[in-house]
Design a protein around this motif. Structure first.
Motif, PDB file in Angstrom:
ATOM      1  N   ARG A 125       0.835  -1.216   0.000  1.00 31.32           N
ATOM      2  CA  ARG A 125       0.000   0.000   0.000  1.00 31.32           C
ATOM      3  C   ARG A 125       0.861   1.253   0.000  1.00 31.32           C
ATOM      4  N   ILE A 126       1.969   1.226   0.754  1.00 28.40           N
ATOM      5  CA  ILE A 126       2.884   2.379   0.761  1.00 28.40           C
ATOM      6  C   ILE A 126       3.497   2.547  -0.628  1.00 28.40           C
ATOM      7  N   GLU A 127       3.902   1.436  -1.255  1.00 31.00           N
ATOM      8  CA  GLU A 127       4.442   1.502  -2.617  1.00 31.00           C
ATOM      9  C   GLU A 127       3.404   2.076  -3.583  1.00 31.00           C
ATOM     10  N   LYS A 128       2.146   1.698  -3.403  1.00 36.65           N
ATOM     11  CA  LYS A 128       1.066   2.202  -4.257  1.00 36.65           C
ATOM     12  C   LYS A 128       0.928   3.721  -4.115  1.00 36.65           C
ATOM     13  N   ALA A 129       1.132   4.237  -2.897  1.00 32.61           N
ATOM     14  CA  ALA A 129       1.085   5.685  -2.683  1.00 32.61           C
ATOM     15  C   ALA A 129       2.208   6.370  -3.458  1.00 32.61           C
ATOM     16  N   PHE A 130       3.423   5.798  -3.426  1.00 32.56           N
ATOM     17  CA  PHE A 130       4.537   6.369  -4.189  1.00 32.56           C
ATOM     18  C   PHE A 130       4.239   6.355  -5.682  1.00 32.56           C
ATOM     19  N   VAL A 131       3.649   5.258  -6.170  1.00 33.28           N
ATOM     20  CA  VAL A 131       3.315   5.158  -7.592  1.00 33.28           C
ATOM     21  C   VAL A 131       2.277   6.214  -7.969  1.00 33.28           C
ATOM     22  N   ALA A 132       1.290   6.419  -7.117  1.00 35.99           N
ATOM     23  CA  ALA A 132       0.263   7.430  -7.388  1.00 35.99           C
ATOM     24  C   ALA A 132       0.885   8.823  -7.502  1.00 35.99           C
ATOM     25  N   TYR A 133       1.832   9.133  -6.619  1.00 40.15           N
ATOM     26  CA  TYR A 133       2.493  10.439  -6.698  1.00 40.15           C
ATOM     27  C   TYR A 133       3.433  10.518  -7.894  1.00 40.15           C
ATOM     28  N   SER A 134       4.079   9.401  -8.260  1.00 41.37           N
ATOM     29  CA  SER A 134       4.997   9.434  -9.402  1.00 41.37           C
ATOM     30  C   SER A 134       4.241   9.671 -10.708  1.00 41.37           C
ATOM     31  N   GLU A 135       2.974   9.255 -10.765  1.00 39.26           N
ATOM     32  CA  GLU A 135       2.159   9.529 -11.951  1.00 39.26           C
ATOM     33  C   GLU A 135       1.908  11.024 -12.115  1.00 39.26           C
ATOM     34  N   ASP A 136       2.004  11.773 -11.009  1.00 39.54           N
ATOM     35  CA  ASP A 136       1.882  13.235 -11.051  1.00 39.54           C
ATOM     36  C   ASP A 136       3.260  13.903 -11.108  1.00 39.54           C
ATOM     37  N   ASN A 137       4.297  13.127 -11.464  1.00 39.65           N
ATOM     38  CA  ASN A 137       5.687  13.595 -11.560  1.00 39.65           C
ATOM     39  C   ASN A 137       6.234  14.108 -10.236  1.00 39.65           C
ATOM     40  N   VAL A 138       5.836  13.493  -9.126  1.00 43.73           N
ATOM     41  CA  VAL A 138       6.372  13.819  -7.810  1.00 43.73           C
ATOM     42  C   VAL A 138       7.215  12.625  -7.374  1.00 43.73           C
ATOM     43  N   ASN A 139       8.535  12.805  -7.340  1.00 44.44           N
ATOM     44  CA  ASN A 139       9.425  11.700  -6.998  1.00 44.44           C
ATOM     45  C   ASN A 139       9.781  11.659  -5.525  1.00 44.44           C
ATOM     46  N   HIS A 140       9.797  12.811  -4.873  1.00 41.95           N
ATOM     47  CA  HIS A 140      10.074  12.881  -3.439  1.00 41.95           C
ATOM     48  C   HIS A 140       8.779  13.247  -2.739  1.00 41.95           C
ATOM     49  N   VAL A 141       8.305  12.319  -1.910  1.00 41.42           N
ATOM     50  CA  VAL A 141       7.013  12.489  -1.259  1.00 41.42           C
ATOM     51  C   VAL A 141       7.240  12.753   0.223  1.00 41.42           C
TER      52      VAL A 141
ATOM     53  N   SER B 146      -1.244   4.878  11.312  1.00 39.53           N
ATOM     54  CA  SER B 146      -0.806   5.883  12.284  1.00 39.53           C
ATOM     55  C   SER B 146       0.591   6.383  11.907  1.00 39.53           C
ATOM     56  N   SER B 147       0.952   7.559  12.385  1.00 40.62           N
ATOM     57  CA  SER B 147       2.271   8.121  12.093  1.00 40.62           C
ATOM     58  C   SER B 147       3.409   7.227  12.580  1.00 40.62           C
TER      59      SER B 147
ATOM     60  N   PHE C 145      11.282  13.880   3.545  1.00 39.69           N
ATOM     61  CA  PHE C 145      10.889  13.485   2.195  1.00 39.69           C
ATOM     62  C   PHE C 145      11.494  12.127   1.875  1.00 39.69           C
ATOM     63  N   TRP C 146      10.695  11.276   1.231  1.00 43.38           N
ATOM     64  CA  TRP C 146      11.073   9.895   0.941  1.00 43.38           C
ATOM     65  C   TRP C 146      10.897   9.626  -0.547  1.00 43.38           C
ATOM     66  N   SER C 147      11.621   8.604  -1.036  1.00 43.19           N
ATOM     67  CA  SER C 147      11.432   8.156  -2.416  1.00 43.19           C
ATOM     68  C   SER C 147      11.367   6.637  -2.428  1.00 43.19           C
TER      69      SER C 147
ATOM     70  N   GLN D  61       2.326  13.779   3.160  1.00 45.98           N
ATOM     71  CA  GLN D  61       1.614  13.402   1.941  1.00 45.98           C
ATOM     72  C   GLN D  61       1.331  11.901   1.925  1.00 45.98           C
ATOM     73  N   LEU D  62       2.339  11.097   2.303  1.00 46.03           N
ATOM     74  CA  LEU D  62       2.148   9.640   2.348  1.00 46.03           C
ATOM     75  C   LEU D  62       1.051   9.266   3.330  1.00 46.03           C
ATOM     76  N   LYS D  63       1.122   9.821   4.530  1.00 41.40           N
ATOM     77  CA  LYS D  63       0.149   9.495   5.568  1.00 41.40           C
ATOM     78  C   LYS D  63      -1.258   9.892   5.125  1.00 41.40           C
ATOM     79  N   ASP D  64      -1.406  11.084   4.558  1.00 42.73           N
ATOM     80  CA  ASP D  64      -2.718  11.541   4.093  1.00 42.73           C
ATOM     81  C   ASP D  64      -3.252  10.645   2.977  1.00 42.73           C
ATOM     82  N   TRP D  65      -2.379  10.263   2.028  1.00 36.47           N
ATOM     83  CA  TRP D  65      -2.817   9.407   0.925  1.00 36.47           C
ATOM     84  C   TRP D  65      -3.299   8.058   1.473  1.00 36.47           C
ATOM     85  N   LEU D  66      -2.521   7.475   2.380  1.00 32.79           N
ATOM     86  CA  LEU D  66      -2.894   6.174   2.941  1.00 32.79           C
ATOM     87  C   LEU D  66      -4.193   6.269   3.747  1.00 32.79           C
ATOM     88  N   ASN D  67      -4.374   7.337   4.488  1.00 32.03           N
ATOM     89  CA  ASN D  67      -5.591   7.487   5.287  1.00 32.03           C
ATOM     90  C   ASN D  67      -6.821   7.766   4.418  1.00 32.03           C
TER      91      ASN D  67
END
Length: 112
Positions: A14-30, A48-49, A79-81, A34-40
């Motif tokens: 699920r965390i990987e899926k969040a990174f993929v969703a942001y990478s589709e918007d050309n965001v490589n460093h999340v 949880s944090s 920021f994570w990638s 942003q990750l927590k909000d996307w997952l929630n």
């Protein structure tokens, strides 16, 4: 190869899926937020944090890029990638990069 319990593998996916969703918007460093909000917002249970932080730190495919501190406060944002990224962190107005090596043991050169 170490067997990962099914529940943990599902959370990592699920965390990987969040990174993929942001990478589709050309965001490589999340950012962590942003990750927590996307997952929630996109998973039934959310996360949880502390739990998200634990998965990001101990899973090798998630790489911490940089931590920034808001100027004039103690507020920080990491920021994570997904995998290693050759890009530099973005310059963010009102934020400055933080050294991430505080509290870590320094390697000493013996000079022999």
């Amino acid at each position: 190869m170490i067997a990962v319990p099914k529940g943990q593998a599902r959370i990592v996916a699920r965390i990987e899926k969040a990174f993929v969703a942001y990478s589709e918007d050309n965001v490589n460093h999340v950012s962590f937020t942003q990750l927590k909000d996307w997952l929630n917002n996109n998973t039934r249970e959310g996360i949880s944090s502390p739990r998200l932080a634990a998965y990001l730190k101990r899973t090798p495919q998630f790489v911490k890029v940089q931590t920034y501190r808001k100027v004039g406060s103690n507020s920080t944002e990491a920021f994570w990638s997904l995998g290693h990224s050759d890009e530099d962190g973005a310059d963010m107005e009102g934020w400055e990069p933080v050294r991430d090596d505080y509290g870590k043991a320094k390697k000493r050169h013996t000079g022999i």
